[in-house]
Design a protein around this motif. Structure first.
Motif, mmCIF file in Angstrom:
data_model
loop_
_atom_site.group_PDB
_atom_site.id
_atom_site.type_symbol
_atom_site.label_atom_id
_atom_site.label_comp_id
_atom_site.label_asym_id
_atom_site.label_seq_id
_atom_site.Cartn_x
_atom_site.Cartn_y
_atom_site.Cartn_z
ATOM 1 N N ILE A 279 0.834 -1.206 0.000
ATOM 2 C CA ILE A 279 0.000 0.000 0.000
ATOM 3 C C ILE A 279 0.866 1.253 0.000
ATOM 4 C CG2 ILE A 279 -1.587 1.344 1.450
ATOM 5 C CD1 ILE A 279 -2.854 -1.386 2.220
ATOM 6 N N GLN A 280 1.996 1.210 0.710
ATOM 7 C CA GLN A 280 2.885 2.381 0.742
ATOM 8 C C GLN A 280 3.768 2.474 -0.504
ATOM 9 O OE1 GLN A 280 4.568 3.326 4.921
ATOM 10 N NE2 GLN A 280 3.894 1.204 5.102
ATOM 11 N N LEU A 283 1.172 1.509 -4.003
ATOM 12 C CA LEU A 283 0.066 2.437 -4.240
ATOM 13 C C LEU A 283 0.376 3.862 -3.828
ATOM 14 C CD1 LEU A 283 -2.987 0.242 -3.099
ATOM 15 C CD2 LEU A 283 -1.945 0.438 -5.368
ATOM 16 N N LYS A 285 0.573 5.253 -0.830
ATOM 17 C CA LYS A 285 -0.190 5.783 0.291
ATOM 18 C C LYS A 285 0.723 6.014 1.495
ATOM 19 C CE LYS A 285 -3.999 5.184 -2.095
ATOM 20 N NZ LYS A 285 -4.773 6.327 -2.637
ATOM 21 N N THR A 286 0.207 6.745 2.502
ATOM 22 C CA THR A 286 0.988 7.039 3.701
ATOM 23 C C THR A 286 0.970 5.856 4.674
ATOM 24 O OG1 THR A 286 -0.888 7.972 4.911
ATOM 25 C CG2 THR A 286 0.365 9.472 3.486
ATOM 26 N N VAL A 289 -2.456 5.534 6.294
ATOM 27 C CA VAL A 289 -3.430 4.825 5.464
ATOM 28 C C VAL A 289 -3.171 3.319 5.512
ATOM 29 C CG1 VAL A 289 -4.239 4.454 3.091
ATOM 30 C CG2 VAL A 289 -3.861 6.770 3.933
ATOM 31 N N ALA A 290 -1.895 2.936 5.429
ATOM 32 C CA ALA A 290 -1.549 1.512 5.480
ATOM 33 C C ALA A 290 -1.975 0.901 6.806
ATOM 34 C CB ALA A 290 -0.044 1.332 5.271
ATOM 35 N N PHE A 293 -5.817 0.597 6.960
ATOM 36 C CA PHE A 293 -6.292 -0.454 6.067
ATOM 37 C C PHE A 293 -6.435 -1.784 6.799
ATOM 38 C CE2 PHE A 293 -5.256 -4.165 3.544
ATOM 39 C CZ PHE A 293 -6.120 -4.063 2.465
ATOM 40 N N ILE A 344 -7.448 -0.620 -3.791
ATOM 41 C CA ILE A 344 -7.342 -0.769 -2.350
ATOM 42 C C ILE A 344 -8.633 -1.254 -1.712
ATOM 43 C CG2 ILE A 344 -7.933 1.634 -1.817
ATOM 44 C CD1 ILE A 344 -5.719 1.498 0.380
#
Length: 454
Positions: A279-280, A283, A285-286, A289-290, A293, A344
């Motif tokens: 995810i980081q 994608l 993302k921060t 966010v990870a 999730f 996601i």
């Protein structure tokens, strides 16, 4: 003989569970920080994964001693020692300025957790009545399974505000609460020390497990041969003076059910590495966010733990386990396919389904597995199961890191997706095997449940 009248069993389970919870919380919290740690300490994914792998290896090394510890020391003494080791580790990591110091602190935390984890299950198996064992096992596993629910979020938020060292600072009060509750709940008991410690067997088991993990992590034949030699020496020394009773493996139903327990452990650790990293890195993302999730799925699995334990107490282990294994197998297979879409929200839904299966199956699998052994082998079965669980988690993390790094090296744009997908494909195959093995035990488990309840 140990006294039981002064025990506060629920409080004792929770106190030991808080220790285990704290260890898993750090483990899953630190996974979110891996990209930042790689940059700060100038290491790749293979190097930084030792923050988790070293911790799990420490648990895998110390847990085989749990049967010996339980036979020769009181639960209160073991609990105090585990707390001291864990507390020293979190203080060390709170101020860690180098990766070496961070790893040393993680190793101490692993030793502390490695004593507390089998101690918690021993208390459940020996101090709680049979008709409440499923619920108590559910509560015990909930304390450890709820940590992945908040771990990534906890780590992501602290990483984004106070830095990764704060992950350790905020666990100091929790460690003190655990210590106080344990002292209240566990009475001092007189336990006669009747065995000599087999130091040679312990040393070669530790060398064998460490070498095997290095062989997996580095894909090294040399380390594998060294591991094989060390484990053969352990087997010989263990026969001379038993450290770990390997007769538990003569029970074929125990073996088949144990495989399912280990695959779930591998899944939990693999996904907690792959998904936040993808995810980081994949994608963009921060870390927050990870972390967020992972929250819905892990909370779902944690809540289902005691509920599924209650179901086991009412109708037996077969139905909740078969439901859980089927749900997790479908989810893992679908997740492997879904990686190519890089969406996601699709990942989130499938992770929740995976954790529904985990919540329904894992603690019931553990209960069913240990129930295959008679009382004389209970402590050894508990020790074997917990040892292999931690090693399975460490090995799974090492394999996931290797596959992730290989994927990144193969494609500059979609490498994270390729590496993550390959790890999930491997898990899907292992889950299919676990489901098929469990199906072969259904008849025997149903017969056993009828004997226990009539």
């Amino acid at each position: 003989m140990q006294k039981t009248k002064e025990w506060h069993v629920l409080a004792a389970v929770i106190a030991a569970g808080i220790m285990c919870f704290s260890g898993v919380l750090i483990e899953t919290s630190m996974n979110v920080t891996f990209p930042a740690l790689m940059e700060e300490f100038n290491v790749n994914a293979n190097g930084v994964q030792w923050v988790t792998t070293g911790y799990l290896l420490a648990i895998a090394i110390i847990v085989p001693l749990s049967a010996y510890f339980i036979r020769n020391f009181s639960a209160r003494t073991l609990f105090i020692v585990s707390n001291i080791l864990f507390f020293m580790g979190i203080i060390m990591d709170s101020f860690a300025g180098t990766l070496s110091i961070l790893l040393a602190g993680r190793f101490l935390q692993g030793l502390g957790t490695g004593i507390a984890l089998p101690l918690m299950f021993h208390i459940i198996l020996t101090k709680s009545p049979m008709e409440k064992r499923g619920v108590m096992m559910g509560i015990g596993t909930m304390t450890t399974s709820i940590a992945p629910a908040i771990g990534p979020t906890y780590g992501g938020v602290l990483m984004g505000t106070l830095g990764w060292r704060a992950i350790f600072w905020f666990l100091v009060p929790l460690a003190l609460i655990s210590f106080g509750m344990g002292l209240y709940a566990m009475p001092q008991e007189s336990v006669e020390r009747s065995e000599k410690f087999n130091l040679g067997a312990f040393v070669f088991l530790g060398i064998g497990l460490s070498s095997l993990l290095l062989a997996i992590e580095q894909l090294s034949i040399t380390w594998f041969i060294g591991s094989l030699i060390a484990l053969i020496i352990f087997y010989y020394l263990n026969k001379q003076r038993m450290l770990l009773n390997l007769n538990v493996f003569k029970n074929s139903v125990f073996d088949r059910l144990l495989y399912g327990v280990l695959i779930y452990q591998a899944m939990l650790l693999t996904l907690s590495f792959i998904l936040p990293s993808f995810i980081q890195i994949g994608l963009g993302k921060t870390s927050t966010v990870a972390g967020l999730f992972m929250f819905p799925g892990a909370v779902t699995g944690a809540i289902l733990g005691p509920i599924s334990g209650r179901i086991l107490d009412k109708i037996g282990p077969v139905k909740p386990i078969i439901f859980g294994l089927t749900a997790s197998t479908i989810a893992m297979t679908s997740l492997a396919i879904a990686f190519q879409w890089e969406q996601i929200w699709v990942f989130l839904g499938l992770h929740v389904l995976t954790m529904i299966g985990s919540g329904m199956a894992i603690n019931n699998l553990m209960t069913a597995t240990l129930s295959q052994l008679d009382e004389t082998l209970s402590a050894d079965g508990n020790s074997v199961m917990n040892t292999l669980q931690q090693f399975a988690g460490a090995a799974a993390t090492a394999v996931a890191a290797r596959l992730f790094a290989m994927g990144q090296a193969s494609d500059a744009v979609h490498g994270a997706m390729i590496g993550g997908r390959n790890g999930v494909i491997l898990l899907a195959v292992l889950f299919v095997i676990a489901l098929l093995l469990f199906i072969t035990t259904i008849k025997l488990l149903n017969q056993q449940w009828r004997r226990l309840t009539t």
